[in-house]
Each structure stands twice: as structure tokens, then as C-alpha cells.
Design a protein around this motif. Structure first.
Motif, PDB file in Angstrom:
ATOM      1  N   ALA A 162       0.831  -1.205   0.000  1.00  0.00           N
ATOM      2  CA  ALA A 162       0.000   0.000   0.000  1.00  0.00           C
ATOM      3  C   ALA A 162       0.866   1.255   0.000  1.00  0.00           C
ATOM      4  O   ALA A 162       0.558   2.226  -0.699  1.00  0.00           O
ATOM      5  N   ARG A 163       1.959   1.228   0.768  1.00  0.00           N
ATOM      6  CA  ARG A 163       2.852   2.381   0.800  1.00  0.00           C
ATOM      7  C   ARG A 163       3.541   2.574  -0.545  1.00  0.00           C
ATOM      8  O   ARG A 163       3.701   3.704  -1.022  1.00  0.00           O
ATOM      9  N   GLN A 164       3.946   1.448  -1.158  1.00  0.00           N
ATOM     10  CA  GLN A 164       4.587   1.537  -2.468  1.00  0.00           C
ATOM     11  C   GLN A 164       3.650   2.132  -3.500  1.00  0.00           C
ATOM     12  O   GLN A 164       4.047   2.980  -4.307  1.00  0.00           O
ATOM     13  N   GLN A 165       2.395   1.703  -3.480  1.00  0.00           N
ATOM     14  CA  GLN A 165       1.407   2.237  -4.414  1.00  0.00           C
ATOM     15  C   GLN A 165       1.143   3.718  -4.148  1.00  0.00           C
ATOM     16  O   GLN A 165       0.977   4.506  -5.078  1.00  0.00           O
ATOM     17  N   TRP A 166       1.098   4.076  -2.867  1.00  0.00           N
ATOM     18  CA  TRP A 166       0.881   5.474  -2.509  1.00  0.00           C
ATOM     19  C   TRP A 166       2.047   6.348  -2.974  1.00  0.00           C
ATOM     20  O   TRP A 166       1.845   7.431  -3.528  1.00  0.00           O
ATOM     21  N   GLU A 167       3.277   5.866  -2.780  1.00  0.00           N
ATOM     22  CA  GLU A 167       4.448   6.623  -3.211  1.00  0.00           C
ATOM     23  C   GLU A 167       4.479   6.748  -4.732  1.00  0.00           C
ATOM     24  O   GLU A 167       4.857   7.802  -5.266  1.00  0.00           O
ATOM     25  N   ARG A 168       4.092   5.680  -5.435  1.00  0.00           N
ATOM     26  CA  ARG A 168       4.073   5.729  -6.896  1.00  0.00           C
ATOM     27  C   ARG A 168       3.042   6.750  -7.381  1.00  0.00           C
ATOM     28  O   ARG A 168       3.307   7.532  -8.299  1.00  0.00           O
ATOM     29  N   GLN A 169       1.856   6.747  -6.761  1.00  0.00           N
ATOM     30  CA  GLN A 169       0.821   7.700  -7.138  1.00  0.00           C
ATOM     31  C   GLN A 169       1.264   9.128  -6.834  1.00  0.00           C
ATOM     32  O   GLN A 169       1.044  10.048  -7.635  1.00  0.00           O
ATOM     33  N   ARG A 170       1.891   9.303  -5.681  1.00  0.00           N
ATOM     34  CA  ARG A 170       2.371  10.632  -5.288  1.00  0.00           C
ATOM     35  C   ARG A 170       3.432  11.132  -6.259  1.00  0.00           C
ATOM     36  O   ARG A 170       3.423  12.301  -6.663  1.00  0.00           O
ATOM     37  N   SER A 171       4.337  10.252  -6.666  1.00  0.00           N
ATOM     38  CA  SER A 171       5.373  10.629  -7.624  1.00  0.00           C
ATOM     39  C   SER A 171       4.766  10.980  -8.968  1.00  0.00           C
ATOM     40  O   SER A 171       5.190  11.944  -9.624  1.00  0.00           O
ATOM     41  N   ALA A 172       3.783  10.190  -9.404  1.00  0.00           N
ATOM     42  CA  ALA A 172       3.142  10.433 -10.704  1.00  0.00           C
ATOM     43  C   ALA A 172       2.437  11.783 -10.719  1.00  0.00           C
ATOM     44  O   ALA A 172       2.518  12.532 -11.702  1.00  0.00           O
ATOM     45  N   GLU A 173       1.750  12.108  -9.634  1.00  0.00           N
ATOM     46  CA  GLU A 173       1.054  13.402  -9.558  1.00  0.00           C
ATOM     47  C   GLU A 173       2.045  14.565  -9.566  1.00  0.00           C
ATOM     48  O   GLU A 173       1.817  15.581 -10.225  1.00  0.00           O
ATOM     49  N   ALA A 174       3.148  14.408  -8.841  1.00  0.00           N
ATOM     50  CA  ALA A 174       4.163  15.464  -8.821  1.00  0.00           C
ATOM     51  C   ALA A 174       4.810  15.620 -10.194  1.00  0.00           C
ATOM     52  O   ALA A 174       5.053  16.748 -10.658  1.00  0.00           O
ATOM     53  N   ALA A 175       5.088  14.503 -10.857  1.00  0.00           N
ATOM     54  CA  ALA A 175       5.696  14.558 -12.190  1.00  0.00           C
ATOM     55  C   ALA A 175       4.769  15.253 -13.178  1.00  0.00           C
ATOM     56  O   ALA A 175       5.230  16.016 -14.042  1.00  0.00           O
ATOM     57  N   GLN A 176       3.481  15.017 -13.055  1.00  0.00           N
ATOM     58  CA  GLN A 176       2.516  15.672 -13.939  1.00  0.00           C
ATOM     59  C   GLN A 176       2.547  17.186 -13.748  1.00  0.00           C
ATOM     60  O   GLN A 176       2.515  17.953 -14.717  1.00  0.00           O
ATOM     61  N   LYS A 177       2.639  17.631 -12.506  1.00  0.00           N
ATOM     62  CA  LYS A 177       2.707  19.075 -12.235  1.00  0.00           C
ATOM     63  C   LYS A 177       4.003  19.670 -12.794  1.00  0.00           C
ATOM     64  O   LYS A 177       4.003  20.778 -13.339  1.00  0.00           O
ATOM     65  N   LEU A 178       5.096  18.936 -12.663  1.00  0.00           N
ATOM     66  CA  LEU A 178       6.372  19.436 -13.185  1.00  0.00           C
ATOM     67  C   LEU A 178       6.360  19.490 -14.711  1.00  0.00           C
ATOM     68  O   LEU A 178       6.979  20.375 -15.311  1.00  0.00           O
ATOM     69  N   LEU A 179       5.676  18.539 -15.338  1.00  0.00           N
ATOM     70  CA  LEU A 179       5.558  18.557 -16.801  1.00  0.00           C
ATOM     71  C   LEU A 179       4.855  19.830 -17.271  1.00  0.00           C
ATOM     72  O   LEU A 179       5.199  20.381 -18.323  1.00  0.00           O
ATOM     73  N   GLU A 180       3.886  20.283 -16.504  1.00  0.00           N
ATOM     74  CA  GLU A 180       3.197  21.523 -16.866  1.00  0.00           C
ATOM     75  C   GLU A 180       4.143  22.720 -16.775  1.00  0.00           C
ATOM     76  O   GLU A 180       4.093  23.634 -17.611  1.00  0.00           O
ATOM     77  N   ARG A 181       5.024  22.710 -15.806  1.00  0.00           N
ATOM     78  CA  ARG A 181       6.010  23.792 -15.682  1.00  0.00           C
ATOM     79  C   ARG A 181       6.986  23.760 -16.855  1.00  0.00           C
ATOM     80  O   ARG A 181       7.380  24.810 -17.382  1.00  0.00           O
ATOM     81  N   LEU A 182       7.367  22.555 -17.272  1.00  0.00           N
ATOM     82  CA  LEU A 182       8.254  22.425 -18.431  1.00  0.00           C
ATOM     83  C   LEU A 182       7.589  22.969 -19.686  1.00  0.00           C
ATOM     84  O   LEU A 182       8.229  23.645 -20.501  1.00  0.00           O
ATOM     85  N   ALA A 183       6.315  22.666 -19.846  1.00  0.00           N
ATOM     86  CA  ALA A 183       5.591  23.123 -21.040  1.00  0.00           C
ATOM     87  C   ALA A 183       5.532  24.647 -21.092  1.00  0.00           C
ATOM     88  O   ALA A 183       5.661  25.250 -22.164  1.00  0.00           O
ATOM     89  N   ASP A 184       5.364  25.278 -19.924  1.00  0.00           N
ATOM     90  CA  ASP A 184       5.319  26.744 -19.890  1.00  0.00           C
ATOM     91  C   ASP A 184       6.658  27.350 -20.320  1.00  0.00           C
ATOM     92  O   ASP A 184       6.700  28.317 -21.091  1.00  0.00           O
ATOM     93  N   LEU A 185       7.755  26.779 -19.822  1.00  0.00           N
ATOM     94  CA  LEU A 185       9.066  27.310 -20.210  1.00  0.00           C
ATOM     95  C   LEU A 185       9.362  27.024 -21.678  1.00  0.00           C
ATOM     96  O   LEU A 185       9.919  27.879 -22.381  1.00  0.00           O
ATOM     97  N   TYR A 186       8.984  25.839 -22.138  1.00  0.00           N
ATOM     98  CA  TYR A 186       9.249  25.464 -23.526  1.00  0.00           C
ATOM     99  C   TYR A 186       8.669  26.492 -24.497  1.00  0.00           C
ATOM    100  O   TYR A 186       9.272  26.819 -25.520  1.00  0.00           O
TER     101      TYR A 186
END
Length: 210
Positions: free
Chosen positions: A55-79
Motif C-alpha cells: 500500500a505504501r509503495q502504491q501510494w508513493e508511486r501515485q504521489r510521484s506520478a502526480e508530482a511529475a505531472q505538475k512538473l511537466l506543466e512547468r516544463l511546457a510553460d518554459l518550452y
């Protein structure tokens, strides 16, 4: 009389043997039962621990995926504003003042992501690549590294941004990230652009906006 005495002795011996055997059987059954209960308890504890870990592994994976999605949006703005990146330290930008301001805002957001969302990603290699991108962008924008090669500066940052983008997309999709590549050296002499070794077809598609 002796026969009765002998019979009584044999009966008593048999009774004692039976009782002793019964006691031993009861103790053995109790021991076996306690062992079974202990084994079941250990198994239940192990299964519970495994469930908690999963359960912790799944939670960490979901948390990482959500954070990566937010960072991708920041990359798109700079691009979108990369052509104005070298203008940030110039009094008179080569492109428009508005574009320079948009680029500065996007770069600040990129750096802010390094101090917030990035910490939700467990993979240290992903963190290192994102930080390298922020440093590379600031080297071009504010430190003047590689000046004299403006077009190459922009292409280098664009290429490494794409590399970090692919890395973050791998976090979102829970797939293997691109292999390690060192960031471009902005002070190198040649004019060849830095590009990631693994580029999906859609990043070279004209519809992508590159």
C-alpha cells in the motif's frame, strides 16, 4: 489371592500407562495447537506487513506520478518561451519585452517546482535531472554561459528539457526512464546541438510545436 493381586497389578499398570499416554497425547496436542496458532499469527503478521508495504509503495508511486505531472506543466510553460531565455539578463531583449517577462515567469515557476513538487518524487535520478535543467536554464538566462552561441544555447536547453520531459513521463507511466546522459556543456566550441539519444517520434512531429 496371588492371582487377584497379579491381576490388580497388571490393571493398575495398564491404567497408569493409559493415563500417562493420555497426558502425553494431550500435551502433544496442546503443543501442536500452540505451534499452529503461532505459525498462523506469524503468517498473518507477515501478510499484514506485506500489505502495508504494498500500500505504501502504491501510494508513493501515485504521489510521484502526480508530482511529475505538475512538473511537466512547468516544463511546457518554459518550452513555449525558450527563444527569450537569453534575453532575461539583457537590458534590451532581442525579442519582445512581453516575451521576456513571460519567459522569466516560466523560469521562476520551473525553479519553484524544484523546491516543492520535486520532493514528492522518490527517484533521486529524476530529481537530479530536473535540477540539472534548472541550472542549465539559469546558466543561459542569468549567467551568460555560452553567450555568442545564442541559437545553440536555446537548442541545448530545449534538448535537455525534452530529456527531462521523457524522464517525467516515465514516472507518470511507471515505465523505465531514458538512460543517463550528462547535460550539455554550454561553453563547448562546436555548434552542434545537444539532443537526447532516445527521442519518440511524436517529439519530432511538426504538430508538436517544435
Amino acid at each position: 489371592m496371588s492371582n487377584w493381586t497379579e491381576l490388580a497389578g497388571q490393571t493398575a499398570s495398564a491404567l497408569v500407562g493409559t493415563l500417562a499416554g493420555g497426558v502425553i497425547s494431550v500435551r502433544a496436542a496442546r503443543w501442536q495447537t500452540s505451534r499452529t496458532i503461532a505459525a498462523q499469527a506469524e503468517l498473518a503478521t507477515a501478510q499484514q506487513a506485506a500489505g502495508v508495504a504494498l500500500a505504501r509503495q502504491q501510494w508513493e508511486r501515485q504521489r510521484s506520478a502526480e508530482a511529475a505531472q505538475k512538473l511537466l506543466e512547468r516544463l511546457a510553460d518554459l518550452y513555449a518561451w525558450l527563444p527569450s531565455l537569453p534575453d532575461l539578463s539583457m537590458d534590451t531583449p532581442r525579442l519582445s519585452v512581453s516575451a521576456r517577462e513571460q519567459c522569466a515567469t516560466a523560469l521562476a515557476a520551473l525553479r519553484h517546482g524544484m523546491q516543492t513538487d520535486l520532493f514528492s518524487i522518490q527517484d533521486t535520478a529524476v530529481r537530479a535531472r530536473y535540477r540539472a535543467l534548472v541550472r542549465l536554464a539559469f546558466d543561459v538566462a542569468w549567467r551568460g554561459i555560452g553567450e555568442g552561441h545564442r541559437d545553440r544555447q536555446i537548442r541545448d536547453v530545449r534538448g535537455y528539457l525534452r530529456y527531462v520531459q521523457l524522464t517525467l513521463e516515465a514516472v507518470v507511466d511507471d515505465t523505465a526512464p531514458p538512460s543517463h546522459m550528462a547535460p550539455p556543456d554550454l561553453d563547448r566550441q562546436d555548434d552542434e546541438s545537444w539532443v537526447p539519444s532516445q527521442v519518440p517520434w511524436h517529439l519530432n512531429d511538426p504538430a508538436d510545436g517544435s
